[in-house]
Design a protein around this motif. Sequence first.
Motif, PDB file in Angstrom:
ATOM      1  N   GLY A 102      -3.875  14.377 -10.359  1.00 36.58           N
ATOM      2  CA  GLY A 102      -3.245  13.216  -9.736  1.00 36.58           C
ATOM      3  C   GLY A 102      -3.180  12.043 -10.694  1.00 36.58           C
ATOM      4  N   LEU A 103      -4.271  11.797 -11.428  1.00 34.03           N
ATOM      5  CA  LEU A 103      -4.267  10.711 -12.410  1.00 34.03           C
ATOM      6  C   LEU A 103      -3.346  11.024 -13.583  1.00 34.03           C
ATOM      7  N   LYS A 104      -3.251  12.282 -13.959  1.00 33.24           N
ATOM      8  CA  LYS A 104      -2.291  12.659 -15.007  1.00 33.24           C
ATOM      9  C   LYS A 104      -0.877  12.296 -14.581  1.00 33.24           C
ATOM     10  N   SER A 105      -0.555  12.538 -13.318  1.00 35.39           N
ATOM     11  CA  SER A 105       0.770  12.218 -12.793  1.00 35.39           C
ATOM     12  C   SER A 105       1.000  10.706 -12.795  1.00 35.39           C
ATOM     13  N   VAL A 106      -0.010   9.936 -12.395  1.00 32.28           N
ATOM     14  CA  VAL A 106       0.091   8.473 -12.408  1.00 32.28           C
ATOM     15  C   VAL A 106       0.326   7.990 -13.834  1.00 32.28           C
TER      16      VAL A 106
ATOM     17  N   ILE B  70       0.870  -1.166   0.000  1.00 35.32           N
ATOM     18  CA  ILE B  70       0.000   0.000   0.000  1.00 35.32           C
ATOM     19  C   ILE B  70       0.906   1.214   0.000  1.00 35.32           C
ATOM     20  N   LEU B  71       0.680   2.084  -0.946  1.00 33.37           N
ATOM     21  CA  LEU B  71       1.489   3.289  -1.073  1.00 33.37           C
ATOM     22  C   LEU B  71       0.619   4.505  -0.837  1.00 33.37           C
ATOM     23  N   LYS B  72       1.113   5.434  -0.076  1.00 31.92           N
ATOM     24  CA  LYS B  72       0.423   6.697   0.140  1.00 31.92           C
ATOM     25  C   LYS B  72       1.402   7.809  -0.210  1.00 31.92           C
ATOM     26  N   PRO B  73       1.171   8.463  -1.332  1.00 28.67           N
ATOM     27  CA  PRO B  73       2.081   9.549  -1.715  1.00 28.67           C
ATOM     28  C   PRO B  73       2.140  10.624  -0.638  1.00 28.67           C
TER      29      PRO B  73
ATOM     30  N   ALA C 217       3.810   8.688 -15.006  1.00 29.10           N
ATOM     31  CA  ALA C 217       4.792   7.794 -14.393  1.00 29.10           C
ATOM     32  C   ALA C 217       4.722   6.396 -14.990  1.00 29.10           C
ATOM     33  N   LEU C 218       3.509   5.918 -15.266  1.00 31.35           N
ATOM     34  CA  LEU C 218       3.333   4.568 -15.800  1.00 31.35           C
ATOM     35  C   LEU C 218       3.509   4.497 -17.305  1.00 31.35           C
ATOM     36  N   ARG C 219       3.269   5.636 -17.962  1.00 32.63           N
ATOM     37  CA  ARG C 219       3.251   5.711 -19.428  1.00 32.63           C
ATOM     38  C   ARG C 219       2.161   4.816 -20.014  1.00 32.63           C
ATOM     39  N   ARG C 220       1.025   4.774 -19.313  1.00 33.29           N
ATOM     40  CA  ARG C 220      -0.133   3.992 -19.762  1.00 33.29           C
ATOM     41  C   ARG C 220      -1.358   4.385 -18.939  1.00 33.29           C
ATOM     42  N   GLN C 221      -2.545   3.985 -19.427  1.00 29.19           N
ATOM     43  CA  GLN C 221      -3.799   4.328 -18.771  1.00 29.19           C
ATOM     44  C   GLN C 221      -4.557   3.110 -18.243  1.00 29.19           C
ATOM     45  N   ASP C 222      -4.023   1.933 -18.449  1.00 30.13           N
ATOM     46  CA  ASP C 222      -4.754   0.723 -18.061  1.00 30.13           C
ATOM     47  C   ASP C 222      -4.369   0.264 -16.658  1.00 30.13           C
ATOM     48  N   TYR C 223      -4.891   0.964 -15.690  1.00 31.68           N
ATOM     49  CA  TYR C 223      -4.759   0.607 -14.284  1.00 31.68           C
ATOM     50  C   TYR C 223      -6.106   0.902 -13.635  1.00 31.68           C
ATOM     51  N   ALA C 224      -6.428   0.162 -12.594  1.00 33.02           N
ATOM     52  CA  ALA C 224      -7.723   0.323 -11.937  1.00 33.02           C
ATOM     53  C   ALA C 224      -7.724   1.555 -11.051  1.00 33.02           C
ATOM     54  N   ARG C 225      -8.898   2.140 -10.942  1.00 33.85           N
ATOM     55  CA  ARG C 225      -9.070   3.270 -10.033  1.00 33.85           C
ATOM     56  C   ARG C 225     -10.429   3.179  -9.361  1.00 33.85           C
TER      57      ARG C 225
ATOM     58  N   ASP D 192      -2.059  -5.092 -10.976  1.00 37.26           N
ATOM     59  CA  ASP D 192      -1.488  -4.922  -9.640  1.00 37.26           C
ATOM     60  C   ASP D 192      -1.680  -3.549  -9.014  1.00 37.26           C
ATOM     61  N   LEU D 193      -2.379  -2.657  -9.663  1.00 35.88           N
ATOM     62  CA  LEU D 193      -2.491  -1.295  -9.144  1.00 35.88           C
ATOM     63  C   LEU D 193      -3.949  -0.867  -9.069  1.00 35.88           C
ATOM     64  N   LEU D 194      -4.324  -0.341  -7.924  1.00 31.34           N
ATOM     65  CA  LEU D 194      -5.627   0.285  -7.728  1.00 31.34           C
ATOM     66  C   LEU D 194      -5.367   1.641  -7.095  1.00 31.34           C
ATOM     67  N   VAL D 195      -5.776   2.699  -7.780  1.00 32.75           N
ATOM     68  CA  VAL D 195      -5.586   4.067  -7.303  1.00 32.75           C
ATOM     69  C   VAL D 195      -6.918   4.571  -6.768  1.00 32.75           C
TER      70      VAL D 195
END
Length: 133
Positions: free
Chosen positions: A59-63, A3-6, A66-74, A31-34
Amino acid sequence: MQILKPQTYMNRSGAVLAPLRAIETFDPSRDLLVLVDDVALDVGRFRLRGAGSAGGHNGLKSVEAALRRQDYARLRIGVGPRPMDYDDLADFVLDGFTPEERQALDALLDAMAEAVECWLGEGIERAMNRFNR
């Protein structure tokens, strides 16, 4: 599981993901849920998404940068709608909640925790089907 908390400003929250990108087996789509606030959803609502654009959320723009992709769960947590007396969206999202808004958000905690547990155990598709209404 991690669990990461910026500990940065929202618009720099993607920086916390750099160590994860170095892990060869890390797959953001799996592996990622924002968890993120969302003015497009009314207070007292939440919605899971498996992918998509940042939709103007810094915040999502920053994610995504960093990932260089948009396919992560939120998990989008409603904090809207923005009242007309706020000129700056940042002022609105940084302002406190009214007692009624706090009560509505507190009422979501159990369901959101269940949604996260479902995502962990069964994946985003199952979690979306079960919790998005």
